[in-house]
Design an enzyme around this catalytic site. Structure first.
Site, mmCIF file in Angstrom:
data_model
loop_
_atom_site.group_PDB
_atom_site.id
_atom_site.type_symbol
_atom_site.label_atom_id
_atom_site.label_comp_id
_atom_site.label_asym_id
_atom_site.label_seq_id
_atom_site.Cartn_x
_atom_site.Cartn_y
_atom_site.Cartn_z
ATOM 1 N N CYS A 278 46.881 30.692 36.257
ATOM 2 C CA CYS A 278 48.226 31.555 36.565
ATOM 3 C C CYS A 278 49.350 31.012 35.813
ATOM 4 C CB CYS A 278 48.412 31.226 38.249
ATOM 5 S SG CYS A 278 49.613 32.287 38.573
ATOM 6 N N GLN B 45 38.685 30.633 45.829
ATOM 7 C CA GLN B 45 39.612 30.018 44.845
ATOM 8 C C GLN B 45 40.899 29.277 45.400
ATOM 9 O OE1 GLN B 45 42.755 31.747 42.053
ATOM 10 N NE2 GLN B 45 41.025 31.126 40.213
ATOM 11 N N HIS C 297 39.619 33.442 30.809
ATOM 12 C CA HIS C 297 40.549 34.729 30.805
ATOM 13 C C HIS C 297 40.837 34.478 29.328
ATOM 14 C CE1 HIS C 297 44.540 36.695 31.783
ATOM 15 N NE2 HIS C 297 43.763 37.440 31.099
HETATM 16 C C1 FNR Z 1 45.678 38.348 39.136
HETATM 17 N N1 FNR Z 1 45.063 37.173 38.705
HETATM 18 C C2 FNR Z 1 44.665 36.077 39.353
HETATM 19 N N2 FNR Z 1 44.185 35.007 38.824
HETATM 20 C C3 FNR Z 1 43.802 34.004 39.272
HETATM 21 O O1 FNR Z 1 42.967 33.111 38.839
HETATM 22 N N3 FNR Z 1 43.938 33.664 40.761
HETATM 23 C C4 FNR Z 1 44.717 34.870 41.370
HETATM 24 O O2 FNR Z 1 44.985 34.597 42.642
HETATM 25 C C5 FNR Z 1 45.076 35.986 40.667
HETATM 26 N N4 FNR Z 1 46.023 37.032 41.327
HETATM 27 C C6 FNR Z 1 46.074 38.053 40.574
HETATM 28 C C7 FNR Z 1 46.769 39.215 41.091
HETATM 29 C C8 FNR Z 1 46.801 40.432 40.594
HETATM 30 C C9 FNR Z 1 47.293 41.782 41.337
HETATM 31 C C10 FNR Z 1 46.292 40.548 39.195
HETATM 32 C C11 FNR Z 1 46.127 41.932 38.327
HETATM 33 C C12 FNR Z 1 45.671 39.661 38.661
HETATM 34 C C13 FNR Z 1 44.594 37.340 37.199
HETATM 35 C C14 FNR Z 1 43.320 37.804 37.302
HETATM 36 O O3 FNR Z 1 42.137 37.320 37.917
HETATM 37 C C15 FNR Z 1 42.838 38.216 35.636
HETATM 38 O O4 FNR Z 1 42.526 36.800 35.157
HETATM 39 C C16 FNR Z 1 43.895 38.947 34.809
HETATM 40 O O5 FNR Z 1 44.309 40.075 35.593
HETATM 41 C C17 FNR Z 1 43.014 39.381 33.340
HETATM 42 O O6 FNR Z 1 42.032 40.280 33.928
HETATM 43 P P1 FNR Z 1 42.106 41.570 33.567
HETATM 44 O O7 FNR Z 1 43.265 42.069 34.459
HETATM 45 O O8 FNR Z 1 42.537 41.837 32.132
HETATM 46 O O9 FNR Z 1 40.735 42.407 33.970
#
Ligand code: FNR
Length: 341
Positions: free
Chosen positions: A112, A83, A183
């Protein structure tokens, strides 16, 4: 070309999604794993190094204490999606071309909400500049996806209304991307809030019209929970699922029967040690895996090396309670350190 259809995958996660987490997730059933978001300019400055000792490929930046990206081809080949954080087609392209030989797909982060991302036009800011987002994706599809036969994808959030979201999805699908992750929360929504899945089926139908596979993200707790969601929402099995929060706490959540935290901690640290993971990152992951109320939580925080953490874990009984006294061991380590000075 890797297919995302119907896959249950590890989400991109800064800090949490380093190599040991990805390997543990793959071992316990994740179909695909995403790298943490890496910013285009940072990757472009890296040098690619083959790490024969670990059997890995490292992308290394001169001033960094650990690799910006480490992949283990023998275990990740065919399953690792990279990514990129970007706001500029030319930089996204340069970054993608740099890494494409070592990964199986290129994904763009358009979700993000953090200040760091949005103030420079990246992440969720791209949802408000769809021309830029589409220009990035078109450039990647034409100059990376087609020549290297690697899927290009994008991860978005929902917009404020169903209509604007569906319009955006259609535009994104028209760029020629292979996959889309949604998401199911809007940008202002926090992770603890209930995802909005009311019109995921309509998003899926638009994707289908364009030969784009769809992955649903947000609030999925386990493999069985994902299957339950597909059933309850009457969604086709071609829709994939992506887990972040729950997989950060337990990277074995992809398995039919996820392991208990103390087994996860042991397995995680063994992999972290074997792949020379940065001790700060290992401690961060343990702070997510080990319940705060467990006695063990206070012990690993005092360790300075992965070997110390491994030893303290050996003092952990089968039920997560200490067998020996980890504090005595840690004090011994600090005293030896003083004597050595
Ligand atoms: C994230 N998320 C995230 N999204 C993304 O597109 N790139 C990234 O580098 C990150 N980094 C990241 C770090 C951490 C510690 C968390 C908890 C989340 C968001 C993640 O990929 C996801 O979209 C959301 O957390 C929603 O999914 P869940 O947590 O409901 O399963």
């Amino acid at each position: 070309m890797v297919s995302y259809a119907g896959k249950l995958v590890l989400a991109p996660m800064v800090r949490a999604g380093e190599l040991p987490t990805r390997l543990l997730a793959l071992k316990y059933g994740a179909d695909l794993v995403w790298s943490p978001e890496i910013i285009d300019k940072k990757l472009i400055k890296c040098e690619r190094q083959v790490n024969d000792k670990l059997g890995c490929v490292d992308y290394v930046k001169a001033d960094a204490s650990s690799p910006v990206f480490r992949t283990c081809p023998s275990l990740e080949r065919g399953k690792i999606i990279f990514q990129i954080g970007t706001a500029t087609p030319s930089l996204a392209l340069e970054a993608a071309l740099k890494v494409v030989q070592d990964v199986d797909g290129i994904d763009i982060n358009a979700g993000c909400p953090k200040h760091f991302s949005v103030h420079s036009g990246m992440g969720a800011a791209l949802l408000k500049t769809p021309d830029t987002l589409c220009a990035i994706l078109t450039a990647l599809v034409d100059k990376v996806g087609k020549p290297y036969q690697k899927p290009i994808s994008v991860k978005i959030r929902l917009l404020e209304t169903k209509e604007t979201t569906l319009q955006l999805v259609k535009r994104l699908c028209e760029t020629g991307i292979s996959h889309l992750t949604v998401h199911c929360r809007t940008t202002p929504m926090r992770n603890r809030e209930r995802p909005i899945r009311d019109y995921i089926k309509q998003i899926y139908e638009i994707c289908q019209d364009h030969d784009v596979t769809l992955i649903m993200n947000g609030g999925i707790q386990s493999k069985s929970h994902f299957e339950e969601l597909l059933r309850d929402l009457e969604l086709p099995r071609e829709i994939g699922g992506m887990m972040a929060d729950c997989a950060e706490q337990n990277p074995t959540a992809f398995h039919d029967v996820p392991l208990d935290w103390y087994d996860v901690a042991r397995k995680y640290v063994t992999i972290a040690h074997a792949y020379d993971n940065h001790v700060g990152n290992t401690k961060y992951m343990l702070s997510r895996i080990v319940p705060g109320k467990s006695k063990f939580y206070q012990y690993f925080a005092r360790c300075k090396t992965t070997q110390e953490i491994e030893h303290v874990l050996k003092l952990l009984g089968p039920d997560g309670n200490p067998l020996g006294d980890p504090l005595l061991f840690i004090q011994g380590c600090r005293e030896q350190e003083k004597l050595a000075k």
